[in-house]
Each structure stands twice: as C-alpha cells, then as structure tokens.
Design an enzyme around this catalytic site. Sequence first.
Site, PDB file in Angstrom:
ATOM      1  N   THR A  44       6.368   0.783   1.902  1.00  0.00           N
ATOM      2  CA  THR A  44       7.371   1.600   2.583  1.00  0.00           C
ATOM      3  C   THR A  44       6.621   2.554   3.515  1.00  0.00           C
ATOM      4  O   THR A  44       5.891   3.437   3.050  1.00  0.00           O
ATOM      5  CB  THR A  44       8.209   2.430   1.574  1.00  0.00           C
ATOM      6  OG1 THR A  44       8.845   1.527   0.682  1.00  0.00           O
ATOM      7  CG2 THR A  44       9.261   3.250   2.301  1.00  0.00           C
TER       8      THR A  44
ATOM      9  N   LYS B 273       8.048  11.374  -0.083  1.00  0.00           N
ATOM     10  CA  LYS B 273       7.452  10.653   1.056  1.00  0.00           C
ATOM     11  C   LYS B 273       8.532   9.946   1.873  1.00  0.00           C
ATOM     12  O   LYS B 273       8.575  10.043   3.104  1.00  0.00           O
ATOM     13  CB  LYS B 273       6.438   9.615   0.545  1.00  0.00           C
ATOM     14  CG  LYS B 273       5.775   8.820   1.641  1.00  0.00           C
ATOM     15  CD  LYS B 273       5.108   7.541   1.128  1.00  0.00           C
ATOM     16  CE  LYS B 273       6.101   6.438   0.948  1.00  0.00           C
ATOM     17  NZ  LYS B 273       5.535   5.097   0.810  1.00  0.00           N
TER      18      LYS B 273
ATOM     19  N   LEU C 100       0.837  -1.201   0.000  1.00  0.00           N
ATOM     20  CA  LEU C 100       0.000   0.000   0.000  1.00  0.00           C
ATOM     21  C   LEU C 100       0.873   1.253   0.000  1.00  0.00           C
ATOM     22  O   LEU C 100       2.071   1.184   0.288  1.00  0.00           O
ATOM     23  CB  LEU C 100      -0.917  -0.024   1.228  1.00  0.00           C
ATOM     24  CG  LEU C 100      -1.821  -1.259   1.334  1.00  0.00           C
ATOM     25  CD1 LEU C 100      -2.623  -1.238   2.627  1.00  0.00           C
ATOM     26  CD2 LEU C 100      -2.766  -1.344   0.139  1.00  0.00           C
ATOM     27  N   PRO C 101       0.266   2.431  -0.290  1.00  0.00           N
ATOM     28  CA  PRO C 101       1.084   3.637  -0.442  1.00  0.00           C
ATOM     29  C   PRO C 101       1.831   4.079   0.830  1.00  0.00           C
ATOM     30  O   PRO C 101       3.026   4.341   0.771  1.00  0.00           O
ATOM     31  CB  PRO C 101       0.062   4.706  -0.859  1.00  0.00           C
ATOM     32  CG  PRO C 101      -1.084   3.948  -1.430  1.00  0.00           C
ATOM     33  CD  PRO C 101      -1.127   2.647  -0.693  1.00  0.00           C
TER      34      PRO C 101
ATOM     35  N   LYS D 137      15.403   0.597   4.730  1.00  0.00           N
ATOM     36  CA  LYS D 137      14.888   1.076   3.434  1.00  0.00           C
ATOM     37  C   LYS D 137      15.005   2.608   3.359  1.00  0.00           C
ATOM     38  O   LYS D 137      15.390   3.169   2.330  1.00  0.00           O
ATOM     39  CB  LYS D 137      13.424   0.622   3.293  1.00  0.00           C
ATOM     40  CG  LYS D 137      12.621   1.296   2.209  1.00  0.00           C
ATOM     41  CD  LYS D 137      12.949   0.812   0.831  1.00  0.00           C
ATOM     42  CE  LYS D 137      12.124   1.576  -0.202  1.00  0.00           C
ATOM     43  NZ  LYS D 137      12.569   1.363  -1.559  1.00  0.00           N
TER      44      LYS D 137
END
Length: 299
Positions: free
Chosen positions: A99, A249, A68-69, A174
Amino acid sequence: MSERPRIAFIGLGQMGAPMAVNLSKGGFDVHAFDLSTAAIDKVRAQGLVVAASAQAATEGAQIVISMLPASRHVEALYLGDEGLLSRLAAGTLIIDCSTIAPASAQRVAQAAAERGLAMIDAPVSGGTAGASAGTLTFIVGGEGGTLERARPVLQAMGKNVFHMGAAGAGQVAKLCNNMALGVIMAVTGEAIALGVAHGLDAKVLSQMMAVSTGRSWATEVCNPWPDVLENAPASRGYSGGFGSDLMLKDLGLAVEAAMGVGATIPLGELARNLYAMNGRAGRGGLDFSSVVKLFSREP
Ligand code: NAD
C-alpha cells in the site's frame, strides 16, 4: 530447470510470508527475499527457496511480486541505477501489492513501461487472516491485458480481484476503503464509550448496533470494545490484526492524495490525527481498534 512459472517474491513480513507460501502451494516456483534475517528464517522453515538478494531472487523469474511497507521502500527496490527495473528481462511481469502513494505507484509503473516491463499496482484488503487463508481482495491499477496475465497469480493468493483503472488507481481505491474504515472504527469506539459512560452494557449496545443502521465491520467483526466479540483483537489486548501505525500511514496517504486533486476530506484528516495520537500514547503497534482508548479509560 523447473517448468513451473518462477516468481521472485520480495518482502516477507506479516502479509508477504503467507502470500508467498500460498503461491508455492499453488504450484509456482517461488524464490523469496527479505532484508530481515528473521523473516527469511521463517519462510525457509516453511519450505520456500530463499535468495541471497532481491536481484538474485529475480534471476530467471517471469514474475516479480513486492510486498513492502511504504512508497520509499518500493521506489528504492525498483528505481535508480541499482534498482530492479534496470536489470529485469524485457517482458517480466511486475505486481506490487504494497500500500503506497498513488503518485509513487505511477512513477514506478511509468519507469517500468519505459523499459518494456508490464506492471500493475495490486494492494490488498483482508489482513493477515486473509493472507494466510488465501482469500485476499486485490485492488488493481494498470492495463487490462497486464491484469489478465497476473490473474492466475492473484487467484493463488486471493478470492476477489477489482480492476479500478490505470496505474495508481488500485492505490487510490485502497486508500478510499481504508479512510472509511479508519473513520468508522473511531466513531464506533466513540459511540460505545458514550453508551458505557451512561451505564450501558457494551455487548448489548454492540449487538443492537450490529442489526441497526449504525452497523459496520467495526460492530460486527472487529468490535473495538474488549469481550464483545471473542475473536476480535480487542479481546486479546489489541494484539495481531491491522496495526494502528499502518492505519496512520494509509490516512496520511489519503490526505496527500486529496491535496493532489484539491479534494476535501475533513473526517479523513481528523481520523489521521486520532491515529497519530493513538501512536503517541504507545499504541502504534497494537491493532487500530485500540483507538477506542482515546475515548474511555475503561477498555
Ligand atoms: P511488514 O512490516 O510486516 O513487512 C514488510 C517486510 O518488508 C519486512 O519483513 C521488511 O524487512 C521487508 N523489506 C523492507 N524493505 C525491503 C527491501 N528493500 N527488500 C526486501 N525486503 C524489504 O508489513 P506487512 O504488514 O506485511 O505489510 C506490507 C504492506 O501491506 C504494507 O504496505 C501494508 O500497509 C500493507 N497491508 C498490510 C495489512 C496488514 O494487515 N498487515 C493489510 C493490508 C495491506
């Protein structure tokens, strides 16, 4: 009833759709769901079984994967009275590949553990090309035993698996990678723009840098200057690739994560502002290498 392990796959966007298709090709019984009708139609055309809701997708599933976003989407999917955690059978394995903020990953993993559910955070590197080719790198946080249960599933979608530590550690790693990537891309664009302003040929400059100490993924694979590398997004109007707003983001998450532990990330914070400016200039949906346009009108 199918003998193949059943996987509920939630989130069929740029990354999720090819990952779900690779799982299906790898012999798993995939039941997919997305809120977007367009996304659902696309994977149905590729032969995947589509469910009517996230909950319906998880019925009879031994494994749940989400792609998902952002944090809020993941928390909304799993937590709360209507969340999946309150409905999944004990023993279900959860793999979140989105992420998101490390703190958010820890919150969901903690809530899962309280319900007897095993969970890992497994954000990925490799982009849409890696998702399609099944060559993603998985950057994992969670218990080692849970990762071993998940390994055959991850191997059907990727090539490399790194265990970084406890819940949330995959997300931290990440963010470290993407912060370095964001900074390096911006400074590479800045350097090439400087050379071009002095009359240098962007291609020759890039070729020199690619075998010198300024070399990086930005000079060799995803060069930000058009027509230096034929297959780079810069050479097709910055389309495809990794969106500038997604980089924004991730840099925002890095700043948040740094504040949480009192770390100083001056270059990461500067880069976050550069990608915010790039988005405000109308390039948020373009590949993040379009950040070079902040430094030169030429490309
Ligand atoms: P995307 O926006 O293309 O896809 C996300 C999908 O999730 C959309 O189809 C959306 O409709 C769906 N969705 C949102 N909320 C939902 C819900 N509650 N239930 C079901 N579906 C829901 O994003 P993407 O590019 O596939 O990226 C997914 C994640 O992977 C992000 O966290 C991103 O940062 C990360 N990532 C992306 C790339 C890349 O190159 N695109 C690379 C590495 C990591």
